[in-house]
Design a protein around this motif. Structure first.
Motif, PDB file in Angstrom:
ATOM      1  N   PRO A   1      -7.853   3.924   7.449  1.00 18.13           N
ATOM      2  CA  PRO A   1      -6.740   3.488   6.584  1.00 18.13           C
ATOM      3  C   PRO A   1      -6.459   1.988   6.740  1.00 18.13           C
ATOM      4  CG  PRO A   1      -6.162   5.462   7.820  1.00 18.13           C
ATOM      5  CD  PRO A   1      -7.437   4.951   8.417  1.00 18.13           C
ATOM      6  N   ASP A   2      -5.882   1.419   5.692  1.00 18.30           N
ATOM      7  CA  ASP A   2      -5.526   0.008   5.752  1.00 18.30           C
ATOM      8  C   ASP A   2      -4.512  -0.230   6.853  1.00 18.30           C
ATOM      9  OD1 ASP A   2      -7.186  -0.406   3.621  1.00 18.30           O
ATOM     10  OD2 ASP A   2      -5.569  -0.223   2.135  1.00 18.30           O
ATOM     11  N   ASN A   3      -4.542  -1.420   7.374  1.00 19.69           N
ATOM     12  CA  ASN A   3      -3.632  -1.782   8.466  1.00 19.69           C
ATOM     13  C   ASN A   3      -2.281  -2.218   7.891  1.00 19.69           C
ATOM     14  OD1 ASN A   3      -2.661  -2.298  11.022  1.00 19.69           O
ATOM     15  ND2 ASN A   3      -3.571  -4.344  11.130  1.00 19.69           N
ATOM     16  N   THR A   4      -1.569  -1.226   7.331  1.00 17.25           N
ATOM     17  CA  THR A   4      -0.227  -1.486   6.791  1.00 17.25           C
ATOM     18  C   THR A   4       0.768  -0.602   7.530  1.00 17.25           C
ATOM     19  OG1 THR A   4      -0.432   0.203   5.073  1.00 17.25           O
ATOM     20  CG2 THR A   4      -1.175  -2.035   4.517  1.00 17.25           C
ATOM     21  N   ALA A   5       2.047  -0.989   7.449  1.00 16.99           N
ATOM     22  CA  ALA A   5       3.073  -0.229   8.157  1.00 16.99           C
ATOM     23  C   ALA A   5       3.185   1.189   7.621  1.00 16.99           C
ATOM     24  CB  ALA A   5       4.418  -0.947   8.049  1.00 16.99           C
TER      25      ALA A   5
END
Length: 375
Positions: free
Chosen positions: A39-43
């Motif tokens: 997954p993308d490194n987003t909150a």
């Protein structure tokens, strides 16, 4: 040629060393962009969003229970007392009881000629002080049936001339009659309530009619927005509805519902009230208003009255019931003790739970809950 790669690489969807393909070099390894399921490194995707979770303690729960109880109980008592102060009197005039004056009209049909009439005498034990609302009530009448609710043409009722002569197919089988379009079409209009109710006060054997107001009983938006007569000469409704025919069960066409032009045709308020379908099989609809004329005298004094009924509406075939209701209203509307009882019940339960939890907390809350580990 065998290709070996680890289970982790298989789960990620690609091997680390690359695989040869015909006509080209290796895919993966040192070649083009590497596909990954990470997954993308987003909150949001990495579940790092801030969160707050309440911690329920005795210091927060107990005051909440007591506050809800102290607020709901007085409100419930006030609503219940207000509801009980509303005067209401109800008469069932279906005629199923052999001793009822309307028993002779029990098997009346839509086209009975002459219409059946009956008179019911009754006594009001208490005076009705403020304005009085007269309702008619029906039971076991399912106006919420899906096909029944859809059986109407709102464009026709709104005065559209093209829909007047070509009603919607939703009105079937009450769309046309004898090759003429029905106005108003549909099952709702065809089953319109058409009993006539008149109220009299009896004083020393003399019957004095009570003035019943037939205007102001419909919603303003219905009277002025949703229901309009066809465009044209508003003073000649006969010409406006030329080429149409009355509903099958109606004794007269729509343009003869009332002699007053502003209460005739599609804007007749009795018709408008009926067209607002009820949600439950037992319902009441506003029929007339009785206004208070003298502030020093009640609207309806305690005493003897009579209800004269022109019995046109058949209900015996589907085990229905008909009622006449006289009622006053308050700031909360008509008589409805359920709302007050509900507030009192919820408030009492919350207050009781607060007392129980307070006792439990006082008895067990001071105990040391930490585990003692022996040396």
């Amino acid at each position: 040629m065998a290709v070996n790669y680890s289970a982790k690489e298989e789960a990620d969807g690609h091997p680390s060393g690359g695989v040869g393909v015909p006509g080209g070099g290796a895919v993966g390894g040192g070649g083009g962009a590497v596909k990954t399921r990470k997954p993308d490194n987003t909150a949001f995707k990495q579940q790092r969003l801030p969160a707050w979770q309440p911690i329920l303690t005795a210091g927060t729960v107990l005051p909440a229970f007591f506050i809800i109880g102290l607020i709901f109980i007085p409100i419930g008592i006030g609503i219940f007392v207000t509801s009980n102060n509303i005067r209401e009197y109800e008469i069932d005039y279906t005629g199923t009881d052999p001793s009822s004056p309307c028993n002779k009209c029990l098997n009346v049909s839509w086209d009975s000629t002459p219409p059946c009439t009956c008179t019911i005498n009754f006594t009001l034990e208490h005076s009705f002080e403020s304005n009085v609302f007269m309702y008619y009530g029906l039971s076991n009448f399912y106006q919420n049936h899906r096909r029944y609710v859809k059986s109407r043409d709102d464009s026709q009722l709104n005065g559209d001339n093209s829909s007047l002569l070509n009603p919607s197919k939703e009105c079937e089988p009450y769309r046309t009659n004898e090759d003429k379009p029905i106005a108003p079409c549909g099952a709702i209009a065809n089953s319109m309530f058409n009993d006539t109710l008149e109220l009299y006060r009896i004083d020393n054997g003399t019957k004095t009619p009570i003035t019943l107001i037939k205007k102001g009983i419909a919603w303003w938006t219905d009277k002025n927005v949703k229901f309009r007569n066809p465009t044209g000469d508003g003073n000649n409704l006969t010409a406006l509805f030329q080429g149409t025919t009355k509903p099958v069960n109606w004794p007269k066409p729509v343009y003869m519902l009332d002699p007053e032009p502003d209460n005739n045709g599609f804007i007749n308020e009795d018709f408008i009230v009926w067209m607002r379908t009820a949600a439950l099989p037992t319902f009441r609809k506003l029929y007339r208003l009785i206004e208070r004329k003298d502030n020093l005298q009640p609207t309806l004094q305690a005493g003897k009255y009579s209800l004269d009924i022109v019995y046109n509406y058949p209900v015996h075939s589907f085990d229905g019931r008909k009622r006449m209701i006289l009622s006053t209203i308050s700031w909360m509307g008509g008589k409805n003790p359920f709302l007050g009882i509900a507030y009192i019940t919820v408030g009492s339960i919350c207050f009781f739970l607060g007392v129980v939890l307070l006792i439990i907390h006082h008895k067990y809350g001071s105990r040391n809950t930490s585990a003692d580990i022996p040396n």
